[in-house]
Design an enzyme around this catalytic site. Structure first.
Site, mmCIF file in Angstrom:
data_model
loop_
_atom_site.group_PDB
_atom_site.id
_atom_site.type_symbol
_atom_site.label_atom_id
_atom_site.label_comp_id
_atom_site.label_asym_id
_atom_site.label_seq_id
_atom_site.Cartn_x
_atom_site.Cartn_y
_atom_site.Cartn_z
ATOM 1 N N GLU A 107 0.740 -1.030 -0.005
ATOM 2 C CA GLU A 107 -0.016 -0.049 -0.280
ATOM 3 C C GLU A 107 0.931 1.385 0.688
ATOM 4 O O GLU A 107 1.624 1.366 1.097
ATOM 5 C CB GLU A 107 -1.097 0.024 0.943
ATOM 6 C CG GLU A 107 -1.632 1.407 0.641
ATOM 7 C CD GLU A 107 -2.381 1.477 2.590
ATOM 8 O OE1 GLU A 107 -3.875 2.423 2.370
ATOM 9 O OE2 GLU A 107 -2.350 0.987 2.608
ATOM 10 N N GLU A 147 4.711 5.100 3.275
ATOM 11 C CA GLU A 147 4.353 6.538 4.156
ATOM 12 C C GLU A 147 5.570 6.916 4.252
ATOM 13 O O GLU A 147 6.223 6.813 4.417
ATOM 14 C CB GLU A 147 3.869 5.666 5.401
ATOM 15 C CG GLU A 147 3.747 7.292 5.691
ATOM 16 C CD GLU A 147 3.041 7.998 5.031
ATOM 17 O OE1 GLU A 147 1.313 7.648 4.526
ATOM 18 O OE2 GLU A 147 2.913 9.114 5.296
ATOM 19 N N THR A 205 -10.629 1.857 4.813
ATOM 20 C CA THR A 205 -9.206 2.441 5.326
ATOM 21 C C THR A 205 -9.999 3.427 6.571
ATOM 22 O O THR A 205 -11.042 4.066 6.674
ATOM 23 C CB THR A 205 -8.090 3.215 3.880
ATOM 24 O OG1 THR A 205 -9.268 4.561 3.733
ATOM 25 C CG2 THR A 205 -8.797 2.233 2.791
ATOM 26 N N ASP A 208 -3.153 11.771 -2.076
ATOM 27 C CA ASP A 208 -3.580 12.970 -2.047
ATOM 28 C C ASP A 208 -3.905 13.445 -3.416
ATOM 29 O O ASP A 208 -3.139 13.124 -4.087
ATOM 30 C CB ASP A 208 -2.006 13.897 -1.150
ATOM 31 C CG ASP A 208 -1.476 13.307 0.340
ATOM 32 O OD1 ASP A 208 -2.894 13.081 0.948
ATOM 33 O OD2 ASP A 208 -0.818 13.602 0.585
ATOM 34 N N TYR A 247 -9.359 6.818 6.123
ATOM 35 C CA TYR A 247 -10.065 7.449 5.510
ATOM 36 C C TYR A 247 -11.812 7.722 4.879
ATOM 37 O O TYR A 247 -12.262 7.697 4.880
ATOM 38 C CB TYR A 247 -9.591 8.407 3.866
ATOM 39 C CG TYR A 247 -8.137 9.272 4.994
ATOM 40 C CD1 TYR A 247 -7.212 9.126 5.968
ATOM 41 C CD2 TYR A 247 -8.578 10.435 3.749
ATOM 42 C CE1 TYR A 247 -6.586 10.126 6.445
ATOM 43 C CE2 TYR A 247 -7.591 11.799 4.875
ATOM 44 C CZ TYR A 247 -7.226 11.596 5.163
ATOM 45 O OH TYR A 247 -5.433 12.592 6.122
ATOM 46 N N GLU A 248 -11.267 6.230 4.384
ATOM 47 C CA GLU A 248 -12.778 5.844 4.060
ATOM 48 C C GLU A 248 -13.701 5.573 5.003
ATOM 49 O O GLU A 248 -15.166 5.975 5.049
ATOM 50 C CB GLU A 248 -12.936 4.237 2.880
ATOM 51 C CG GLU A 248 -14.030 3.454 2.794
ATOM 52 C CD GLU A 248 -13.225 1.657 2.569
ATOM 53 O OE1 GLU A 248 -12.526 1.963 2.241
ATOM 54 O OE2 GLU A 248 -14.501 1.874 1.633
HETATM 55 N N1 SAM Z 1 -4.346 5.347 2.977
HETATM 56 C C1 SAM Z 1 -4.331 6.140 4.297
HETATM 57 C C2 SAM Z 1 -6.328 6.076 4.579
HETATM 58 O O1 SAM Z 1 -6.481 5.739 2.989
HETATM 59 O O2 SAM Z 1 -7.092 6.104 5.361
HETATM 60 C C3 SAM Z 1 -3.608 7.638 4.743
HETATM 61 C C4 SAM Z 1 -4.845 7.993 3.624
HETATM 62 S S1 SAM Z 1 -4.120 10.147 3.550
HETATM 63 C C5 SAM Z 1 -4.953 11.256 2.302
HETATM 64 C C6 SAM Z 1 -2.990 9.424 2.130
HETATM 65 C C7 SAM Z 1 -1.192 9.594 3.361
HETATM 66 O O3 SAM Z 1 -0.744 9.232 1.710
HETATM 67 C C8 SAM Z 1 -0.406 10.521 3.841
HETATM 68 O O4 SAM Z 1 -0.664 9.759 4.856
HETATM 69 C C9 SAM Z 1 0.581 10.554 2.833
HETATM 70 O O5 SAM Z 1 1.895 11.223 4.187
HETATM 71 C C10 SAM Z 1 0.794 9.560 1.685
HETATM 72 N N2 SAM Z 1 2.132 10.049 0.797
HETATM 73 C C11 SAM Z 1 1.631 11.672 0.018
HETATM 74 N N3 SAM Z 1 2.068 10.774 -1.417
HETATM 75 C C12 SAM Z 1 2.869 10.197 -0.544
HETATM 76 C C13 SAM Z 1 4.087 9.602 -1.475
HETATM 77 N N4 SAM Z 1 4.423 9.669 -2.243
HETATM 78 N N5 SAM Z 1 4.751 8.476 -1.336
HETATM 79 C C14 SAM Z 1 4.664 8.288 0.119
HETATM 80 N N6 SAM Z 1 3.334 8.680 1.199
HETATM 81 C C15 SAM Z 1 2.420 9.592 0.369
#
Ligand code: SAM
Length: 213
Positions: free
Chosen positions: A43, A68, A192, A117, A194-195
């Site tokens: 993931e 992450e 997840t 994001d 966020y979901e």
């Molecule tokens: N996947 C989780 C969920 O659905 O609950 C977290 C969603 S959160 C909005 C997006 C996560 O992706 C953040 O923790 C962010 O730091 C990570 N992220 C964003 N761009 C990334 C990248 N280029 N490489 C690794 N992690 C990244």
């Protein structure tokens, strides 16, 4: 999601046995850690790791890698592993842009992208984890018939992601604009963090499953 400035999180992560640490040669380290030949699923942008931890509990026959970018968030996933360790889950703190430095060609069975994001500005499109630039990287590390599963409540990001799938020539296996109302695609769905949050607010969840061209 970013929990700003959790003091000492970088140092804590550097000491953790649940993290594959930066080394000059990063390829092969994941296999070496698991020391078996079970399939590998990853993931990217796992946040605090709720989804991937639940997946690893549910599917002990698969090795899971949570990726992450931010230490402050990754810390939460590590703390969960310390409470109840799983031997088929490991974490890497890295920017997904470097993913081809970590995995060998064809090493990964499946990639999960959950609530990535959105990077709403056009000029940042290539930073979106579903962009054609990222699909090109994923193509290298995925095995020949490997899959990507993507979920988001952000309709603009999902529209963009669908265009990118087309442009990059990937095969669309399934998609829905309302996952929780889709009996077939929702079967066995693991939510997840966020979901859970966004669907509780009434937002429908988009999902696609695509296969490497
Ligand atoms: N996947 C989780 C969920 O659905 O609950 C977290 C969603 S959160 C909005 C997006 C996560 O992706 C953040 O923790 C962010 O730091 C990570 N992220 C964003 N761009 C990334 C990248 N280029 N490489 C690794 N992690 C990244």
């Amino acid at each position: 999601m970013r929990l700003k400035n959790v003091p000492g999180s970088k140092e804590y992560i550097a000491e953790s046995k649940f993290v594959i640490h930066d080394e000059t040669e990063r390829k092969g380290k994941v296999r070496e850690y698991f020391a078996n030949d079970k399939p590998i699923q990853i993931e990217i942008g796992m946040g605090k790791g709720q989804f991937i931890y639940a997946m690893a509990q549910k599917y002990p026959e698969i090795n899971f890698v949570g990726i992450e970018k931010y230490s402050s968030v990754l810390l939460r996933a590590i703390q969960k592993m310390e409470e109840e360790p799983l031997d088929n889950l490991i974490f890497i703190r890295m920017d997904a842009e470097e993913i081809t430095d970590v995995f060998d060609n064809g090493e990964v069975d499946k990639i999960y992208l959950n609530f990535s994001d959105p990077w709403p500005k056009d000029r940042h499109a290539k930073r979106r984890l579903e962009s054609r630039q990222f699909l090109e990287r994923y193509k290298k590390i995925l095995k020949d018939d490997g899959f990507i599963e993507f979920k988001t409540d952000n309709n603009d990001l999902f529209d963009f992601a669908l265009e990118e799938v087309d442009a990059a020539g990937w095969k669309m296996i399934a998609f829905t604009r309302d996952l929780h109302a889709d009996e077939k695609l929702n079967e066995g769905n693991i939510m997840t963090e966020y979901e859970a949050k966004f669907s509780a607010m009434g937002n429908p969840i988009n999902k696609y499953i695509i296969q490497k061209p």
